[in-house]
Design a protein around this motif. Structure first.
Motif, short mmCIF file in Angstrom:
data_model
loop_
_atom_site.label_atom_id
_atom_site.label_comp_id
_atom_site.label_asym_id
_atom_site.label_seq_id
_atom_site.Cartn_x
_atom_site.Cartn_y
_atom_site.Cartn_z
N TYR A 84 31.23 -16.38 -23.96
CA TYR A 84 30.93 -16.26 -22.65
C TYR A 84 30.36 -17.54 -21.75
O TYR A 84 30.89 -17.72 -20.87
N LEU A 86 27.81 -18.07 -20.17
CA LEU A 86 26.86 -17.73 -18.85
C LEU A 86 25.75 -18.66 -18.74
O LEU A 86 25.02 -18.88 -19.75
N PRO A 131 22.48 -12.53 -16.10
CA PRO A 131 23.40 -12.10 -17.47
C PRO A 131 22.85 -11.16 -18.46
O PRO A 131 23.70 -10.24 -19.07
N GLN A 139 29.17 -8.81 -19.04
CA GLN A 139 29.41 -10.43 -19.15
C GLN A 139 30.74 -11.13 -19.36
O GLN A 139 31.14 -12.15 -18.87
#
Length: 357
Positions: A84, A86, A131, A139
């Protein structure tokens, strides 16, 4: 949107070759999956397209433009990472808009594009969340929105579902595929999961040892594999070494005579999908005699392990109704296995590792 073309793409690390002369063309709006075991070169190929790995040879063209030597931010790609990636201190909206901010997109346009990207992935109501306040599936959708918001010519997915549980993998996979088709995104995806690739991709590229072994639709690769490796990697497959002795007759290494489809005389590997085998209880009748060595009840399906005396097969069939004699089969019982000759393809023997294919 654009097209993606790889011409003779190679990547070497000293004496080791991670990607070996890969040629591939992804059409506009097509989703192509690079599929193969760990270490086959699929992730290195994707990272070379993204600009994170510099190729040792070959070219990457996006929309007809040679981007091989351009940095990642100048390639007009959007990438979704396996982890991901993030920013934990940024809100959902902040994460999605980060690429636009780096491109110095004005505030008003940036906010509009963030809202649209979040609407596409059905997260517009969570724009202010962090997140850590989201589920794994949410996510992943934020990561999708972040890649989409820049309007990339080519969309890159690196094992996008590997961190999700089984139920979420299916759900998010269907969402990604629906979004990709609706927006006409030219997409290159990496996965080691054959079911994921079969469900999502227009075409599959099976790789091993840095090389492309076969390219085609899911049906092409499943029904017409070009090698034992592809047959065994895309779906389950019984693979029996031996030789074609006469038209329609395959002799296993253990000496068993099995029906097969058209093939030249000589050594080969018989490839037979488990679901193509019809099973009958008892020792008498048509088919190849065998003995049941094990069976596994899987609900709607039952898996039967067969000992031919000169080899072994696995058959998978719908679980028979209670009155069917096959329902009473137990390990050690005699059975008969039957299939159409055309279902048993004879493939060329595998080349040893390192030899050309």
């Amino acid at each position: 949107m654009g097209t993606l073309v790889l011409e003779g793409l190679s990547k070497r690390y000293g004496a080791a070759t991670a990607v070996d002369r890969v040629d591939l063309a992804v059409a506009e709006g097509e989703l192509v999956a690079l599929l193969g075991p760990s270490g086959c070169g699929k992730t290195t190929t994707l990272r070379a397209v993204a600009g994170f790995v510099e190729p040792s040879a070959g070219r990457v063209l996006i929309g007809g433009r040679d981007v091989t030597r351009l940095p990642a931010h100048a390639r007009d790609t959007g990438m979704v990472f396996q982890s991901y990636a993030l920013f934990p201190h940024m809100s959902v909206a902040g994460n999605v808009g980060f690429g636009l901010e780096m491109r110095r997109v004005g505030r008003a346009e940036r906010d509009a594009r963030i809202r649209e990207a979040l609407r596409l992935v059905r997260l517009d109501h969570l724009a202010d969340r962090l997140p850590r306040q989201l589920s794994g599936g949410q996510q992943q959708r934020v990561a999708l929105a972040r890649a989409l918001v820049v309007g990339p010519a080519v969309f890159l997915l690196d094992e996008p579902l590997s961190n999700l549980d089984a139920k979420l993998r299916q759900e998010v996979g269907l969402e990604i595929r629906a979004l990709q088709k609706r927006l006409g995104l030219t997409t290159l995806m990496v996965t080691h999961d054959q079911d994921e690739a079969l469900a999502m991709a227009d075409r599959l590229v099976v790789m091993e040892h840095g090389r492309v072994l076969q390219v085609g639709s899911a049906e092409d690769l499943y029904e017409r594999p070009a090698s034992p490796f592809v047959a065994g990697f895309v779906g389950r497959c019984n693979l029996l070494p031996g030789r074609v002795e006469a038209p329609g007759l395959f002799r296993t290494e253990g000496g068993g005579a099995l029906p097969c489809g058209p093939a030249p005389a000589g050594p080969g590997i018989l490839a037979l999908r488990p679901e193509r085998i019809a099973l009958a209880a008892g020792p008498d009748g048509p088919g190849v005699p065998a003995r049941l060595s094990a069976l596994t009840y899987l609900g709607a399906l039952t898996e039967y392990h067969l000992d031919l005396g000169t080899g072994a097969l696995v058959a998978v069939a719908p679980t028979p109704p209670p009155e069917d004699p096959r329902r009473r089969l137990r390990p050690g019982d005699p059975v008969r296995a039957e299939w159409t000759p055309a279902s048993a393809r004879v493939l060329p023997p595998e080349a040893p590792t390192g030899e050309s294919r």
